[in-house]
Each structure stands twice: as C-alpha cells, then as structure tokens.
Design a protein around this motif. Structure first.
Motif, PDB file in Angstrom:
ATOM      1  N   LEU A  11       0.942  -1.343   0.099  1.00 42.71           N
ATOM      2  CA  LEU A  11      -0.182   0.039   0.120  1.00 42.71           C
ATOM      3  C   LEU A  11       0.356   1.346   0.215  1.00 42.71           C
ATOM      4  CD1 LEU A  11      -2.244   1.290   0.281  1.00 42.71           C
ATOM      5  CD2 LEU A  11      -2.321   1.023   2.345  1.00 42.71           C
ATOM      6  N   VAL A  15       0.603   3.609  -2.784  1.00 42.15           N
ATOM      7  CA  VAL A  15       0.668   5.391  -2.979  1.00 42.15           C
ATOM      8  C   VAL A  15       2.195   6.745  -3.268  1.00 42.15           C
ATOM      9  CG1 VAL A  15       0.423   7.107  -0.608  1.00 42.15           C
ATOM     10  CG2 VAL A  15      -1.158   4.889  -0.970  1.00 42.15           C
ATOM     11  N   SER A  24      -8.894   6.337  -0.388  1.00 44.11           N
ATOM     12  CA  SER A  24      -8.663   5.147   0.421  1.00 44.11           C
ATOM     13  C   SER A  24      -9.416   3.735   0.121  1.00 44.11           C
ATOM     14  CB  SER A  24      -9.209   5.328   1.737  1.00 44.11           C
ATOM     15  OG  SER A  24      -8.486   4.618   2.289  1.00 44.11           O
ATOM     16  N   ALA A  27      -8.609   1.648  -2.709  1.00 43.94           N
ATOM     17  CA  ALA A  27      -7.618   0.552  -2.242  1.00 43.94           C
ATOM     18  C   ALA A  27      -7.677  -0.837  -1.609  1.00 43.94           C
ATOM     19  CB  ALA A  27      -6.610   1.600  -1.295  1.00 43.94           C
ATOM     20  N   TYR A  28      -8.120   0.019  -0.746  1.00 50.45           N
ATOM     21  CA  TYR A  28      -9.407  -1.442  -0.450  1.00 50.45           C
ATOM     22  C   TYR A  28     -10.528  -2.560  -0.917  1.00 50.45           C
ATOM     23  CZ  TYR A  28     -12.484  -3.992   2.567  1.00 50.45           C
ATOM     24  OH  TYR A  28     -12.850  -5.683   3.240  1.00 50.45           O
ATOM     25  N   TYR A  40      -7.448  -3.522   6.990  1.00 54.49           N
ATOM     26  CA  TYR A  40      -6.797  -2.222   6.108  1.00 54.49           C
ATOM     27  C   TYR A  40      -7.101  -0.858   6.736  1.00 54.49           C
ATOM     28  CZ  TYR A  40      -7.378   1.603   2.475  1.00 54.49           C
ATOM     29  OH  TYR A  40      -7.283   1.915   1.799  1.00 54.49           O
ATOM     30  N   GLN A  41      -8.629  -0.912   7.463  1.00 51.15           N
ATOM     31  CA  GLN A  41      -8.406  -0.076   8.939  1.00 51.15           C
ATOM     32  C   GLN A  41      -6.969   0.711   9.315  1.00 51.15           C
ATOM     33  OE1 GLN A  41     -12.658   0.237  10.070  1.00 51.15           O
ATOM     34  NE2 GLN A  41     -13.404   1.595   8.226  1.00 51.15           N
ATOM     35  N   VAL A  44      -4.103   1.121   7.928  1.00 47.47           N
ATOM     36  CA  VAL A  44      -4.019   2.374   7.494  1.00 47.47           C
ATOM     37  C   VAL A  44      -3.689   4.103   8.237  1.00 47.47           C
ATOM     38  CG1 VAL A  44      -5.536   4.603   6.150  1.00 47.47           C
ATOM     39  CG2 VAL A  44      -5.443   2.574   5.194  1.00 47.47           C
ATOM     40  N   GLN A  55      -3.929  11.013   4.812  1.00 46.54           N
ATOM     41  CA  GLN A  55      -5.150  10.741   4.870  1.00 46.54           C
ATOM     42  C   GLN A  55      -6.480  12.367   4.981  1.00 46.54           C
ATOM     43  OE1 GLN A  55      -7.717   6.907   6.156  1.00 46.54           O
ATOM     44  NE2 GLN A  55      -9.147   7.708   4.802  1.00 46.54           N
ATOM     45  N   HIS A  59     -11.132  10.819   1.643  1.00 40.42           N
ATOM     46  CA  HIS A  59      -9.979   9.869   2.495  1.00 40.42           C
ATOM     47  C   HIS A  59      -9.330   9.622   0.813  1.00 40.42           C
ATOM     48  CE1 HIS A  59     -13.122   8.589   5.281  1.00 40.42           C
ATOM     49  NE2 HIS A  59     -13.793   9.060   4.311  1.00 40.42           N
ATOM     50  N   ILE A  60      -8.626  10.433   0.705  1.00 42.08           N
ATOM     51  CA  ILE A  60      -7.260   9.986  -0.319  1.00 42.08           C
ATOM     52  C   ILE A  60      -5.758  10.153   0.359  1.00 42.08           C
ATOM     53  CG2 ILE A  60      -5.709  11.627  -2.705  1.00 42.08           C
ATOM     54  CD1 ILE A  60      -9.138  10.613  -3.419  1.00 42.08           C
ATOM     55  N   LEU A  61      -5.199   8.772   0.300  1.00 43.05           N
ATOM     56  CA  LEU A  61      -4.015   8.581   1.086  1.00 43.05           C
ATOM     57  C   LEU A  61      -2.613   9.260  -0.388  1.00 43.05           C
ATOM     58  CD1 LEU A  61      -4.425   4.478   1.797  1.00 43.05           C
ATOM     59  CD2 LEU A  61      -4.741   6.422   2.900  1.00 43.05           C
TER      60      LEU A  61
END
Length: 78
Positions: A11, A15, A24, A27-28, A40-41, A44, A55, A59-61
């Motif tokens: 991940l 990114v 996000s 990605a998930y 996943y959470q 992150v 983030q 919700h953009i990493l």
C-alpha cells in the motif's frame, strides 16, 4: 495469504508511486480479497501514525516526504 506487513508495504509503495494520491476506498477494494476492512483500517492508521502517509477529508491517501524520500532511496539501491 500475505501478512499485514506485506500489505502495508504494498500500500505504501502504491501511494508513493501514484501522482495525486490513492482513494482509500479504491485501495481497499483492491485488497479486500486479502484483508478485512478492520485490518485495512488498522494498516492505514499505522501508516498515518508512522508518518508515511496522510489521509484527507476525501479519504485520499497521499505520501509524506518521508515516504517519498524512502522510495527514492529504495530505487537507488535496487
């Protein structure tokens, strides 16, 4: 099944290599076959606490400078 460490590394690499950041949810969706939403959470949250990604409210990493510098060093040694 990959370990959570391997998922976190993948991940972070994604990114670091994606201009504009990674949504996000997208990605998930790509990882849901190998980890639960809770895992996943947690991954992150760990990357955020480690100062590797941020983030935003959408919700953009996005990579931090630490991750960008680390990715550059990894490419030099590869």
């Amino acid at each position: 099944m990959p370990s959570q460490l391997h998922i976190a590394q993948a991940l972070a690499e994604t990114v670091a290599e994606t201009p504009g950041g990674v949504p996000s949810g997208v990605a998930y969706a790509a990882l849901m076959g190998v980890c639960t939403l809770e895992q996943y959470q947690g991954i992150v949250a760990t990357l955020i606490r480690a100062g590797v990604v941020t983030q935003d409210g959408a919700h953009i990493l996005r990579p931090t400078q630490l991750l960008i510098d680390s990715a550059k060093r990894a490419k030099v040694t590869a």
